[in-house]
Design a protein around this motif. Structure first.
Motif, PDB file in Angstrom:
ATOM      1  N   UNK A 124       4.449  -1.738  11.534  1.00 12.07           N
ATOM      2  CA  UNK A 124       3.104  -2.305  11.455  1.00 12.07           C
ATOM      3  C   UNK A 124       2.096  -1.215  11.801  1.00 12.07           C
ATOM      4  N   UNK A 125       0.817  -1.558  11.679  1.00 14.92           N
ATOM      5  CA  UNK A 125      -0.216  -0.579  11.999  1.00 14.92           C
ATOM      6  C   UNK A 125      -0.103  -0.113  13.443  1.00 14.92           C
ATOM      7  N   UNK A 126       0.580  -0.899  14.293  1.00 10.87           N
ATOM      8  CA  UNK A 126       0.760  -0.504  15.687  1.00 10.87           C
ATOM      9  C   UNK A 126       1.928   0.458  15.880  1.00 10.87           C
ATOM     10  N   UNK A 127       2.715   0.677  14.840  1.00  5.24           N
ATOM     11  CA  UNK A 127       3.828   1.606  14.939  1.00  5.24           C
ATOM     12  C   UNK A 127       3.348   3.031  15.152  1.00  5.24           C
TER      13      UNK A 127
ATOM     14  N   UNK B   8     -12.468   0.313 -11.427  1.00  4.38           N
ATOM     15  CA  UNK B   8     -11.420   0.464 -12.429  1.00  4.38           C
ATOM     16  C   UNK B   8     -10.138  -0.168 -11.923  1.00  4.38           C
ATOM     17  N   UNK B   9      -9.463  -0.901 -12.802  1.00  6.92           N
ATOM     18  CA  UNK B   9      -8.157  -1.435 -12.442  1.00  6.92           C
ATOM     19  C   UNK B   9      -7.960  -2.867 -12.908  1.00  6.92           C
ATOM     20  N   UNK B  10      -6.704  -3.252 -13.103  1.00 10.65           N
ATOM     21  CA  UNK B  10      -6.370  -4.626 -13.453  1.00 10.65           C
ATOM     22  C   UNK B  10      -6.315  -5.514 -12.222  1.00 10.65           C
ATOM     23  N   UNK B  11      -6.200  -4.915 -11.060  1.00 11.05           N
ATOM     24  CA  UNK B  11      -6.230  -5.657  -9.805  1.00 11.05           C
ATOM     25  C   UNK B  11      -7.238  -5.024  -8.872  1.00 11.05           C
ATOM     26  N   UNK B  12      -8.208  -5.791  -8.424  1.00  6.39           N
ATOM     27  CA  UNK B  12      -9.290  -5.269  -7.573  1.00  6.39           C
ATOM     28  C   UNK B  12      -9.359  -6.088  -6.288  1.00  6.39           C
ATOM     29  N   UNK B  13      -9.275  -5.402  -5.158  1.00  3.18           N
ATOM     30  CA  UNK B  13      -9.520  -6.033  -3.862  1.00  3.18           C
ATOM     31  C   UNK B  13     -11.003  -5.882  -3.518  1.00  3.18           C
ATOM     32  N   UNK B  14     -11.687  -6.991  -3.339  1.00 10.56           N
ATOM     33  CA  UNK B  14     -13.027  -6.942  -2.755  1.00 10.56           C
ATOM     34  C   UNK B  14     -12.911  -6.766  -1.244  1.00 10.56           C
ATOM     35  N   UNK B  15     -11.887  -7.380  -0.682  1.00 14.81           N
ATOM     36  CA  UNK B  15     -11.495  -7.158   0.709  1.00 14.81           C
ATOM     37  C   UNK B  15      -9.976  -7.164   0.749  1.00 14.81           C
ATOM     38  N   UNK B  16      -9.394  -6.120   1.313  1.00 12.36           N
ATOM     39  CA  UNK B  16      -7.945  -6.039   1.337  1.00 12.36           C
ATOM     40  C   UNK B  16      -7.361  -7.045   2.309  1.00 12.36           C
ATOM     41  N   UNK B  17      -6.137  -7.466   2.016  1.00 12.56           N
ATOM     42  CA  UNK B  17      -5.472  -8.436   2.882  1.00 12.56           C
ATOM     43  C   UNK B  17      -5.325  -7.908   4.301  1.00 12.56           C
ATOM     44  N   UNK B  18      -5.225  -6.576   4.457  1.00 12.96           N
ATOM     45  CA  UNK B  18      -5.130  -5.983   5.789  1.00 12.96           C
ATOM     46  C   UNK B  18      -6.508  -5.575   6.317  1.00 12.96           C
ATOM     47  N   UNK B  19      -7.543  -6.267   5.844  1.00 15.38           N
ATOM     48  CA  UNK B  19      -8.885  -5.993   6.333  1.00 15.38           C
ATOM     49  C   UNK B  19      -9.333  -4.593   5.989  1.00 15.38           C
ATOM     50  N   UNK B  20     -10.059  -3.968   6.903  1.00 11.29           N
ATOM     51  CA  UNK B  20     -10.599  -2.638   6.639  1.00 11.29           C
ATOM     52  C   UNK B  20      -9.591  -1.519   6.857  1.00 11.29           C
ATOM     53  N   UNK B  21      -8.343  -1.881   7.227  1.00  7.28           N
ATOM     54  CA  UNK B  21      -7.312  -0.849   7.371  1.00  7.28           C
ATOM     55  C   UNK B  21      -7.133  -0.092   6.066  1.00  7.28           C
ATOM     56  N   UNK B  22      -7.160  -0.836   4.951  1.00  6.83           N
ATOM     57  CA  UNK B  22      -7.089  -0.227   3.617  1.00  6.83           C
ATOM     58  C   UNK B  22      -8.443  -0.430   2.950  1.00  6.83           C
ATOM     59  N   UNK B  23      -9.218   0.621   2.717  1.00  4.60           N
ATOM     60  CA  UNK B  23     -10.544   0.469   2.110  1.00  4.60           C
ATOM     61  C   UNK B  23     -10.470  -0.216   0.747  1.00  4.60           C
ATOM     62  N   UNK B  24     -11.426  -1.101   0.498  1.00  2.00           N
ATOM     63  CA  UNK B  24     -11.479  -1.834  -0.761  1.00  2.00           C
ATOM     64  C   UNK B  24     -12.894  -1.733  -1.334  1.00  2.00           C
TER      65      UNK B  24
END
Length: 664
Positions: free
Chosen positions: A324-327, A500-516
């Motif tokens: 996890x991100x805590x690892x 660009x892309x067939x799949x776009x995150x407006x907000x990633x499921x992991x929040x701001x950990x992964x920029x969207x």
């Protein structure tokens, strides 16, 4: 030592094919114009690699005969140009006179032959091999995947199929998660009640016999894949407690567990590692983990443990796996990175780019402290049929992205953005080239495999700044009256940006950990995405579309009938509403044991829609309320949208996606 392979060779000048779509791309490659056309070969190989070579040429349909085109395999002391992981490195040279492979170990020879496989094409009764000189090695020494067969049994034939095909892309580890709360999937001869159907919480009575475990171990060895079995302890062990009426950390539980470890270690004798879990549990016995590590080591195996998990000191564990991100890495203890590699939370497009684009453990190259990465396929929720585990987790696209990144090294930063960058940037060019090569392999090597991915680097959108809906998900905003690059609403200016892309995150499921897409996404907002799609003719096509990718580890409820999601998302094509399919799951009670149905686009046939000749307008309304709701724990503020052939096998030829109606 010579192995006769019946082959006659013709030589040709110039290229017989375009530059091959190698994957992973070698560290160093130079092309020449000395392509060979083969019918028969003679292989010269040392004894320790003769079997590897013989099997390869037999599978390749290349026959042996004396006095034919020479293939020379050599085991050498070193390849001086290789900076790391020399045991898997190789030098490969193909000319119109000979094929030469040099490697330090038989595994290096095996890796070279997988590259040779990708350099080879067959036309009629002739075999063409592109002329080249390659020096290659892996940046990271662990490049693998994990299946959670403790929760959801996967057939032995399916596991073999995956190991065989992925070994061709230099994936070298299979992490076999064998035990869980829901079932102890490894046969026990000494405690057969462990495998009794009454002690399973899912798929009762489905487990692997000890003979099958040994069979898979031999199969992995044949394909130069390291098998890491996992017996999860002391947590994730309800099946153990149900059987013995003792917790693993109790005195009685430890006695039983050691007897089981005797059996496990005997079954997997010869393997270097046994994974012992240790995650997500309250430790009630301070000597449990140290004693189990010591016991595993006494059996001649090294111990692997999840992190976060037990807090180890120097020398107290042999390998950690960050989950996890805590690892956190621990200096002096080699680390496997699985922190951005839980594909049970992935969608089939945006996260594949993220995986390709990110650095492993924040490192551009492996070292004694950074061993590599393993992708995890977790099925906390029941996923059926077996094929859907691979489809909905985008298993093969994700694995090929990992194969490239873990072999090549590099990347653009740990937890890189989920957004494909602007065309013309190095990051875009790199991913577009990878995508081209991956789709070549999908077409030529993965026929019949579950592989829900089509080209997305040509799919372009404009997305608005988010409008405040104040919790009213049905509220309308100016983009519904017409598309523009700038809108005014309640005295404020709302602009659009390209994506660009067939799949776009407006907000990633992991929040701001992964920029969207949004740097600071807010709840109670409404976004709009639009584009125009040029079709050279009027035609009926398929459509892959969804607005909530359902994770395979959540108890989320399916959408209500007639709704795309619980957010009131709307989809329009040429002004006409596209209605969602009839959902096959209609339950209103949350449970991991109630499977979802056709909610994720990969698990259903594409929707059938008609494109007009010329430009077609696509508009998506994408509201969001809270980022966690009673129906969906992890709301994915996102969308997937791309036109495909009616059978869903590939993208539609000739389409142009342009929010500005630009054909070039």
């Amino acid at each position: 030592m010579k192995t006769a392979l019946f082959l006659c060779c013709l030589f040709v000048c110039g290229w017989m094919q375009a530059v091959p779509s190698l994957l992973p791309w070698p560290q160093q490659v130079n092309w020449n114009n000395r392509t060979a056309v083969l019918k028969q070969v003679t292989v010269t190989s040392p004894a320790e690699t003769e079997g590897i070579a013989t099997r390869y040429f037999r599978e390749a349909g290349i026959v042996c005969a004396p006095q034919q085109f020479p293939v020379i395999i050599k085991i050498v002391k070193e390849i001086p140009e290789v900076p790391v992981n020399p045991e898997e490195a190789y030098r490969l040279q193909v000319t119109d006179k000979a094929i030469t492979i040099e490697a330090v170990t038989p595994t290096g020879v095996y890796r070279a032959l997988q590259t040779l496989r990708q350099l080879t094409t067959h036309r009629g009764n002739k075999t063409y091999i592109a002329g080249c000189s390659i020096i290659d090695w892996p940046a990271f020494r662990i490049r693998g995947f994990m299946h959670d067969t403790g929760r959801s049994y996967i057939s032995l034939d399916e596991l073999k199929k995956e190991i065989a095909i992925l070994s061709q892309y230099k994936i070298n580890v299979f992490h076999w998660h064998l035990t869980e709360d829901l079932g102890w999937r490894l046969e026990s001869k000494i405690f057969p009640m462990l495998n009794d159907s009454s002690n399973f919480g899912r798929m009762p009575g489905q487990y692997y016999t000890l003979a099958q475990a040994k069979e898979l171990m031999a199969f992995c060895k044949e394909h130069h894949v390291l098998l890491i079995p996992e017996i999860d302890m002391p947590g994730h062990s309800a099946a153990f407690r149900k059987t013995f009426r003792h917790d693993m950390q109790s005195k009685e539980g430890m006695v039983i567990l050691k007897l089981l470890l005797d059996e496990v270690c005997e079954t997997f004798a010869g393997l270097p590692y046994l994974h012992i879990g240790t995650d997500e549990v309250a430790f009630t016995n301070p000597v449990f983990v140290p004693e189990m590590v010591s016991y595993v080591r006494s059996k001649g195996m090294k111990a692997v443990s999840w992190n976060p998990g037990w807090n180890y000191g120097d020398g107290e564990i042999d390998l950690i796996q960050m989950w996890s991100y805590r690892g956190k890495p621990h200096k002096g203890i080699p680390a496997i990175d699985s922190r951005l590699h839980y594909i049970n939370h992935f969608d089939s497009f945006a996260d594949v780019f993220t995986l390709y684009n990110s650095t492993i453990a924040g490192q551009t190259c492996g070292s004694p402290d950074y061993a590599g990465a393993i992708i995890g396929v977790w099925n906390d929720r029941l996923v059926v049929p077996e094929r859907n585990i691979l489809l909905e987790n985008a298993f093969y696209p994700a694995m090929l992205a990992l194969a490239e990144r873990s072999w090549r090294g590099g990347g653009n930063g740990y937890f890189a953005s989920s957004l494909i960058p602007a065309e013309g940037t190095d990051a875009f060019t790199g991913f577009a080239d990878f995508e081209r090569r991956m789709l070549w392999h999908k077409e030529h090597r993965f026929e019949g495999y579950p592989f829900a991915y089509v080209r997305q680097t040509n799919v372009k959108w404009r997305i608005t700044d988010a409008f405040p809906n104040n919790g009213d998900l049905l509220k309308s905003f100016p983009p519904e009256q017409g598309c523009d690059t700038v809108y005014r609403y309640e005295g404020k200016e709302y602009k659009t940006r390209e994506a660009t892309g067939a799949g776009i995150y407006l907000r990633h499921v992991w929040g701001n950990t992964v920029p969207s897409f949004y740097a600071d996404p807010r709840p109670n907002s409404t976004a709009y995405a639009y584009t125009y799609v040029y079709s050279p003719r009027k035609q009926e096509v398929g459509l892959w579309v969804c607005t909530q990718n359902y994770g395979r580890s959540e108890k989320d409820l399916p959408p209500a009938a007639g709704k795309w999601d619980y957010r009131e998302s709307r989809i329009r094509l040429n002004g006409q509403e596209i209605e969602p399919p009839v959902w096959t799951a209609t339950h209103t009670v949350k449970s991991n044991e109630i499977p979802l149905g056709n909610e994720n686009f990969e698990s259903r046939p594409p929707l059938t829609v008609t494109l007009n000749k010329g430009w077609n307008h696509v508009l998506l309304k994408l509201p969001v309320g809270a980022f966690s709701t009673p129906e969906v724990r992890l709301v994915k503020w996102m969308f997937t949208f791309v036109f495909v052939t009616p059978d869903g096998k590939q993208a539609v030829d000739g389409l142009i996606y342009s929010p500005d109606k630009q054909k070039n």
